[in-house]
Design a protein around this motif. Sequence first.
Motif, short mmCIF file in Angstrom:
data_model
loop_
_atom_site.label_atom_id
_atom_site.label_comp_id
_atom_site.label_asym_id
_atom_site.label_seq_id
_atom_site.Cartn_x
_atom_site.Cartn_y
_atom_site.Cartn_z
N GLU A 42 1.15 -1.44 -0.02
CA GLU A 42 -0.28 -0.15 -0.06
C GLU A 42 0.72 1.30 0.08
O GLU A 42 1.79 1.43 0.38
CB GLU A 42 -0.71 0.26 1.32
N ARG A 43 0.61 2.87 -0.07
CA ARG A 43 1.01 3.37 -0.21
C ARG A 43 0.99 4.22 1.35
O ARG A 43 0.55 3.78 1.61
CB ARG A 43 -0.17 4.52 -1.20
N GLU A 44 2.79 4.58 1.35
CA GLU A 44 2.95 4.96 2.78
C GLU A 44 2.69 5.87 3.06
O GLU A 44 4.13 6.84 2.02
CB GLU A 44 3.48 4.12 3.43
N PHE A 45 2.85 7.03 3.97
CA PHE A 45 3.51 8.07 3.68
C PHE A 45 4.97 8.24 4.28
O PHE A 45 5.60 6.81 5.06
CB PHE A 45 2.79 8.32 5.69
N VAL A 46 5.64 9.27 3.92
CA VAL A 46 7.35 9.31 4.38
C VAL A 46 7.28 10.32 4.93
O VAL A 46 8.03 10.72 6.39
CB VAL A 46 8.09 9.24 2.64
N ALA A 47 6.75 11.74 4.37
CA ALA A 47 7.22 13.28 5.11
C ALA A 47 6.14 14.31 4.62
O ALA A 47 5.97 14.12 3.88
CB ALA A 47 8.81 13.95 4.59
N ALA A 48 5.77 14.84 5.77
CA ALA A 48 5.09 16.36 5.08
C ALA A 48 6.11 17.29 6.17
O ALA A 48 6.17 18.14 6.74
CB ALA A 48 3.61 15.96 5.57
N ILE A 49 5.20 18.43 5.27
CA ILE A 49 5.83 19.98 5.63
C ILE A 49 4.20 21.05 6.22
O ILE A 49 3.58 21.22 4.22
CB ILE A 49 6.68 20.48 4.91
N THR A 50 4.37 21.31 6.79
CA THR A 50 3.23 22.49 6.63
C THR A 50 3.24 23.76 7.29
O THR A 50 4.57 24.08 7.79
CB THR A 50 1.87 21.66 8.69
#
Length: 122
Positions: A42-50
């Motif tokens: 499945e597609r998985e989260f790696v990183a985010a910036i907000t």
Amino acid sequence: QVQLVESGGGLVQAGGSLRLSCAASGRTFSSRGWFRQAPGKEREFVAAITGNGGRTYYADFVKGRFTISRDNAKNTVFLQMNSLKPEDTAVYYCAARDGIVFYSIAGKYDYWGQGTQVTVSS
């Protein structure tokens, strides 16, 4: 028309580095993220910036190795990937959404790039 265009993928040996870029056009977004999907997984989260201040979030398996950053003037987000491992091999997708609340769920992101392949050889 909103577009997210990734670049920077490729083939690298284990322990090497790559820098992915995701250029957005058409509008700006408060939150940007990177996800990945390996074959059969499945597609998985790696990183985010907000937010404009650039608060960052990482999946545990990339902490200390990957860094997400953004250039607001260029409407571009980057993912610097160091100490790459064969298990990092996947198609990497950038994503975008409105709002500054952090989500690691792919379904919370409204816009997606086409993906860029990252292959790490052992």
